[in-house]
Design an enzyme around this catalytic site. Structure first.
Site, short mmCIF file in Angstrom:
data_model
loop_
_atom_site.label_atom_id
_atom_site.label_comp_id
_atom_site.label_asym_id
_atom_site.label_seq_id
_atom_site.Cartn_x
_atom_site.Cartn_y
_atom_site.Cartn_z
CB SER A 1 -0.95 0.02 1.21
OG SER A 1 -0.24 -0.09 2.42
CB SER A 2 2.64 3.26 1.61
OG SER A 2 3.01 2.61 2.82
NE ARG B 1 6.92 2.93 5.02
CZ ARG B 1 6.35 1.87 4.43
NH1 ARG B 1 7.08 0.81 4.15
NH2 ARG B 1 5.08 1.88 4.13
CG HIS C 1 9.73 -11.85 1.80
ND1 HIS C 1 9.31 -12.81 2.69
CD2 HIS C 1 8.60 -11.29 1.31
CE1 HIS C 1 8.01 -12.85 2.73
NE2 HIS C 1 7.54 -11.92 1.90
CG ASP C 2 7.43 -7.39 2.97
OD1 ASP C 2 7.37 -8.62 3.06
OD2 ASP C 2 6.48 -6.69 2.54
N GLY D 1 4.17 -1.48 11.18
CA GLY D 1 3.21 -0.40 11.38
C GLY D 1 2.04 -0.79 12.25
#
Length: 464
Positions: A12-13, A15, A236-237, A402
């Site tokens: 979705s975003s 940074r 990979h996050d 988050g």
């Protein structure tokens, strides 16, 4: 003082976050943020890969604007998605999103080639209909001409790194999400690849996190006015988030964001039938550790509801309304396929509850509490599965990302899972990216020191 840049791109975003080690503590500063999402293109839900790369460059350029040139940078994204490239490295087709329905029914086709039991025994990856292996099956069925013309494929972060450096690399942690890597050898399973009928030339050597890809291409250096080494972090996050999670051998991690990814860190994979039946994954982690985990639909459900209401409510508002409706009794399975990309999330939830004979929410508070409660119940179920299969009892859940800012969900998680919960760091994924770069550079001695630095550097909240 050396500065490192994490380019952390989620569904979705995205940074750009700079990190440094100052007086024994890690400092982070966000210098660029941008939106991400998928749109319908040529009949598929696709990522706008050109805009993503433009945002990558915009954020890197800001480093020079503020006078903080990084010694290195790394890019991480979500897993499973990829692009095809021709012999000149040019993009072929579109970057189709895992939320597209093209993979529907591909599991049945694949099971005619290799059983789900054998596939899991080889790869240790949980069955999700959007796994890369099913995306390749969809290409074979719907767009075989693209596979025919392609010289290779790159996962999304590897493609973005390639555009910066001209070097095409496969990185271990994100490659493991394809369900094409053998969990024991930690390399491509070429026997499996041959069975499926995929071109072997696509599958080059898999590199570990910390690999130096090289510096910017000359044209990129000229455009930006400087050069920097590009490092493969855990691309990979979730693997990045786990690096930064302040965990030990008695901890469960929960990377909370668009997805809720809950699991433990192991030194060996568990590819038993009981593990497969519980749909737990053995994804690759830093230093060839395994992230033994389950993907749970996560805050995507809340994000979708918020969007359906045209962002009338903030996340804080929604949590407050939920807290006032905490006696609402209904619960639904957040992992049902119907919640992956519905036209209207609220309508889908209400339909699911009605079909199961449960009370349907009358207002936004009841709806959001129902989602929170259902998420926490799913976490608790997964904790029991992990403890049963590993034969270990874990005493806390470490939430990073988050979603760790959602105090109400953290409280519910502690209550329903009956575990102590810690929350933080918030920028866990970017931080893990930076820590891998710091370890690669010798600024940080290793993973254990990195996790100790996290505890010293960031506020970690507790819920019991």
């Amino acid at each position: 003082m050396s500065t490192y840049l994490a380019i952390d791109i989620g569904a979705s975003s995205g940074r750009h976050i700079l990190g440094s080690l100052v007086d024994g503590k890690i400092t982070l500063s966000e210098i660029h943020r941008f939106k991400n999402g998928f749109t319908k293109k040529n009949g598929f839900l696709c990522w706008d890969i050109e805009t993503l790369f433009a945002e990558v460059l915009t954020g890197i350029a800001k480093c020079k604007e503020i006078g903080k040139i990084p010694v290195s940078l790394g890019i991480n994204t979500w897993g499973v998605d990829f692009v095809l490239v021709d012999k000149n490295g040019q993009l072929l087709g579109d970057a189709v999103s895992y939320r597209d329905s093209r993979t529907d029914g591909m599991d049945e086709i694949l099971s005619g080639i290799i059983s789900e039991q054998d596939l899991y025994h080889r790869t240790g990856i949980q069955k999700m209909i959007f796994n890369t292996v099913y995306q390749f099956m969809a290409l074979q069925k719907y767009q075989p001409e693209l596979l025919e013309a392609a010289a290779g494929f790159l996962m999304i972060p590897s493609y973005l790194s390639y555009l910066l450096t001209g070097e095409r690399q496969h990185e271990y942690t994100i490659s493991s999400t394809t369900a094409l890597v053998n969990s024991k050898s930690k390399a491509w399973d070429f026997e499996l690849i041959k069975k499926i009928g995929l071109p072997e030339k696509f599958f080059g050597e898999i590199k570990p996190p910390g690999t130096n890809v090289g510096n910017f291409l000359p044209e990129i250096k000229q455009r930006l006015g400087f050069g920097a080494e590009v490092i493969l972090p855990c691309t990979h996050d979730t693997a990045c988030a786990v690096v930064s999670a302040p965990i030990d051998e008695k901890s469960i991690f929960l990377s909370s964001g668009t997805w809720s990814i809950i699991g433990v860190e192991l030194t060996e994979p568990i590819c038993t039938e009981a593990s497969r039946q519980s749909n737990l994954a053995n994804e690759g982690g830093y230093q060839y550790r395994f992230r033994y985990l389950k993907n749970i639909m996560g805050l995507w459900i809340i994000q979708s509801i918020k969007k359906d209401y045209n962002d009338e409510y903030s996340f804080s508002d929604l949590a407050d309304y939920a807290a006032k409706s905490s006696d609402f009794p209904s619960v639904f399975d957040v992992n049902e396929h119907r919640f992956l990309a519905p036209e209207n999330m609220e309508a889908e939830i209400k339909a699911a509850l009605k079909e199961s004979g449960q009370q349907v929410p009358d207002n936004i508070g009841e709806l959001i509490f129902c989602v929170y409660h259902s998420l926490a119940v799913s976490y608790a179920k997964t904790v029991v599965e992990i403890e049963t299969i590993t034969g270990k009892i874990y005493d806390k859940i470490c939430i990073v990302g988050g979603g760790s800012q959602d105090g109400y969900l953290n409280e519910l998680t502690a209550k329903i899972c009956k575990k102590k919960v810690t929350a933080g760091p918030v920028e866990g994924t970017a931080l893990g990216n930076i820590l891998v770069q710091m370890i690669s550079a010798g600024t940080v001695a290793g993973l254990l020191e990195a996790r100790e630095l996290v505890k010293k550097s960031f506020v970690i909240n507790e819920y019991v």
